[in-house]
Motif scaffolding. Structure first.
Motif, mmCIF file in Angstrom:
data_model
loop_
_atom_site.group_PDB
_atom_site.id
_atom_site.type_symbol
_atom_site.label_atom_id
_atom_site.label_comp_id
_atom_site.label_asym_id
_atom_site.label_seq_id
_atom_site.Cartn_x
_atom_site.Cartn_y
_atom_site.Cartn_z
ATOM 1 N N ASP A 117 59.787 18.731 -5.287
ATOM 2 C CA ASP A 117 59.245 17.416 -4.919
ATOM 3 C C ASP A 117 57.729 17.550 -4.808
ATOM 4 N N ALA A 118 57.035 17.351 -5.909
ATOM 5 C CA ALA A 118 55.585 17.553 -5.947
ATOM 6 C C ALA A 118 54.859 16.553 -5.058
ATOM 7 N N GLU A 119 55.371 15.321 -4.932
ATOM 8 C CA GLU A 119 54.705 14.308 -4.113
ATOM 9 C C GLU A 119 54.652 14.730 -2.648
ATOM 10 N N SER A 120 55.744 15.271 -2.141
ATOM 11 C CA SER A 120 55.764 15.716 -0.744
ATOM 12 C C SER A 120 54.851 16.919 -0.543
ATOM 13 N N GLU A 157 50.016 12.380 -10.397
ATOM 14 C CA GLU A 157 50.381 11.986 -11.758
ATOM 15 C C GLU A 157 51.531 12.878 -12.222
ATOM 16 N N ARG A 158 52.640 12.258 -12.556
ATOM 17 C CA ARG A 158 53.802 13.025 -12.995
ATOM 18 C C ARG A 158 53.619 13.488 -14.432
ATOM 19 N N VAL A 159 53.922 14.747 -14.674
ATOM 20 C CA VAL A 159 53.837 15.326 -16.009
ATOM 21 C C VAL A 159 55.249 15.662 -16.470
ATOM 22 N N ALA A 160 55.612 15.157 -17.607
ATOM 23 C CA ALA A 160 56.947 15.424 -18.154
ATOM 24 C C ALA A 160 56.984 16.801 -18.797
ATOM 25 N N ALA A 213 40.221 15.926 -5.855
ATOM 26 C CA ALA A 213 40.569 16.381 -7.200
ATOM 27 C C ALA A 213 41.666 15.506 -7.795
ATOM 28 N N ARG A 214 41.747 15.511 -9.089
ATOM 29 C CA ARG A 214 42.863 14.877 -9.787
ATOM 30 C C ARG A 214 44.097 15.735 -9.555
ATOM 31 N N VAL A 215 45.212 15.138 -9.161
ATOM 32 C CA VAL A 215 46.421 15.886 -8.822
ATOM 33 C C VAL A 215 47.544 15.520 -9.782
ATOM 34 N N LEU A 216 48.138 16.521 -10.383
ATOM 35 C CA LEU A 216 49.267 16.341 -11.287
ATOM 36 C C LEU A 216 50.445 17.133 -10.754
ATOM 37 N N GLY A 217 51.650 16.649 -11.020
ATOM 38 C CA GLY A 217 52.813 17.340 -10.505
ATOM 39 C C GLY A 217 53.955 17.407 -11.488
ATOM 40 N N VAL A 218 54.700 18.480 -11.401
ATOM 41 C CA VAL A 218 55.946 18.650 -12.136
ATOM 42 C C VAL A 218 57.048 18.737 -11.092
ATOM 43 N N SER A 219 57.964 17.798 -11.114
ATOM 44 C CA SER A 219 59.012 17.732 -10.099
ATOM 45 C C SER A 219 60.399 17.802 -10.733
ATOM 46 N N GLY A 220 61.366 18.163 -9.895
ATOM 47 C CA GLY A 220 62.745 18.199 -10.352
ATOM 48 C C GLY A 220 63.464 19.411 -9.804
ATOM 49 N N GLN A 221 64.770 19.351 -9.789
ATOM 50 C CA GLN A 221 65.561 20.447 -9.248
ATOM 51 C C GLN A 221 65.320 21.750 -10.011
ATOM 52 N N ALA A 222 65.020 21.642 -11.299
ATOM 53 C CA ALA A 222 64.791 22.854 -12.103
ATOM 54 C C ALA A 222 63.559 23.617 -11.651
ATOM 55 N N THR A 250 49.418 25.456 -8.469
ATOM 56 C CA THR A 250 50.000 25.756 -7.164
ATOM 57 C C THR A 250 51.511 25.581 -7.239
ATOM 58 N N HIS A 251 52.185 26.099 -6.238
ATOM 59 C CA HIS A 251 53.635 25.860 -6.151
ATOM 60 C C HIS A 251 54.043 25.749 -4.692
ATOM 61 N N ALA A 252 55.170 25.112 -4.464
ATOM 62 C CA ALA A 252 55.685 24.921 -3.114
ATOM 63 C C ALA A 252 56.553 26.107 -2.716
ATOM 64 N N GLU A 253 56.824 26.192 -1.419
ATOM 65 C CA GLU A 253 57.782 27.187 -0.929
ATOM 66 C C GLU A 253 59.153 26.899 -1.524
ATOM 67 N N GLU A 254 59.922 27.938 -1.770
ATOM 68 C CA GLU A 254 61.252 27.729 -2.321
ATOM 69 C C GLU A 254 62.229 27.174 -1.284
ATOM 70 N N THR A 255 61.809 27.200 -0.012
ATOM 71 C CA THR A 255 62.683 26.695 1.043
ATOM 72 C C THR A 255 62.440 25.222 1.345
#
Length: 341
Positions: A48-51, A175-178, A61-70, A9-14
């Motif tokens: 911001d995957a947590e938000s 869970e943060r994924v590097a 479900a198990r939830v993993l996230g990739v976060s960061g300005q990039a 999944t992905h968040a809105e760009e806004t």
């Protein structure tokens, strides 16, 4: 082989809000996992995957996230690396993702990196023991049912197929994924979007309004009224928030030197040679309801038409309701009523 499912999944760009199509795929993943008895994980790509994860609280479900300005804005290098990292963390056999422009751009590349396969424009995921997916070919006129033994199998789902997931309001453990990013050559400096009153294609609109070539033909008084037609159509779109579609004959008229509606392009085209939208309601005006055009309406739930021809295709079973009337008069009256509201 026991299946394991990863929903990308992905968040809105806004902002840190999950996209509607992502929530639809979460529903698809939950249903498929329950049917197959498979494990389910959800991967989030966002600034911001947590938000963003608050939208999927209660999935179990198990939830993993990739976060960061990039990862806040769409970019092939960063998105492909993020999806690859999430897949490697879960090692899924089935990967479900929304067929958004963001993931459609990277899905094939990620599948190749993981020695998997990919199918796009998926309209259903069925099967009790194995997995059978459906998609349409030849402008939505041929339906294919596909099974594969190759894994991991990436499936990009069309919008509007599943109901968006609605969860409870609670905190989600992510869970943060590097991610090891390659050298990035693209920099997002901002977004330029058309003004709301200039945008005519609105996939999220409840209604599709389709204009046919009759709008620019000679009217009973012997005149063409393309300018009046444009004012009526745009007035209705602005007041109702509907999305605008068009028959091929209407958008092609500009090449023949005939009167045209200047705000129409081939992007608005609906039918065998155009798009197949999935709005809840559709209203066709000044169109005869011929098969090549109507094929683009196959996923519209409620179909209505306005036509002066009582023997047109719409009146022969292709529409739920047909108004045998002058579209100029009908839409002028509709706009007047909408203005009062």
């Amino acid at each position: 082989m026991a299946e394991s499912i990863l929903v990308l999944t992905h968040a809105e760009e806004t902002g840190p809000v999950m996209t509607k199509t992502s929530l639809e795929v979460v529903t698809a993943g939950k249903e498929l996992a329950a049917r197959l008895g498979a494990s389910l994980a959800i991967g989030i790509v966002a600034g911001d995957a947590e938000s963003a994860a608050s939208s999927i609280a209660g999935t179990g479900a198990r939830v993993l996230g990739v976060s960061g300005q990039a990862f806040a804005q769409a970019s092939y290098a960063s998105d492909a690396s993020a999806c690859e990292a999430l897949c490697k963390a879960i090692q899924p056999t089935i990967v479900l993702a929304p067929g958004s422009s963001r993931f459609a751009r990277v899905a094939a590349g990620v599948a190749h990196r993981l020695s998997g396969c990919v199918d796009t424009h998926v309209t259903s995921v069925a099967g009790e023991v194995g997995i059978e997916v459906s998609r349409w070919f030849y402008r939505q006129r041929i339906e294919a049912v596909i099974t594969r033994t190759a894994r991991p199998w990436f499936l990009l789902l069309e919008a509007g197929i599943y109901t968006p997931f609605t969860g409870v309001s609670s905190e989600v453990l992510v869970e943060r994924v590097a991610v090891e990013l390659p050298a990035l050559r693209t920099t997002v400096t901002g977004m330029r979007v058309p003004a709301l009153n200039a945008q005519t294609i609105r996939p999220e609109a409840a209604m599709l309004f389709v204009a046919g070539a009759g709008w620019t033909k000679k009217q009973p008084d012997g005149r063409t009224r393309a300018a009046d037609a444009g004012d009526l159509i745009l007035g209705f779109l602005h007041k109702s928030g509907a999305s605008l579609g068009s028959s091929k004959s209407l958008v092609d008229q500009g090449d023949d030197g005939q009167p045209v509606l200047p705000f129409l392009t081939h992007m608005n085209q609906v039918g065998q040679t155009g798009s197949t939208p999935r709005h809840a309601k559709g209203l066709s005006t000044c169109c005869h309801g011929e098969e090549p055009h109507v094929v683009g309406w196959r996923f519209i739930t409620e179909r209505r038409a306005i036509s002066l021809d009582p023997n047109c295709g719409w009146t022969r079973g292709k529409a739920d309701v047909v108004y045998v009337a002058d579209a100029f008069e009908v839409m002028a009256r509709v706009n007047e009523l909408l203005k009062r509201d």
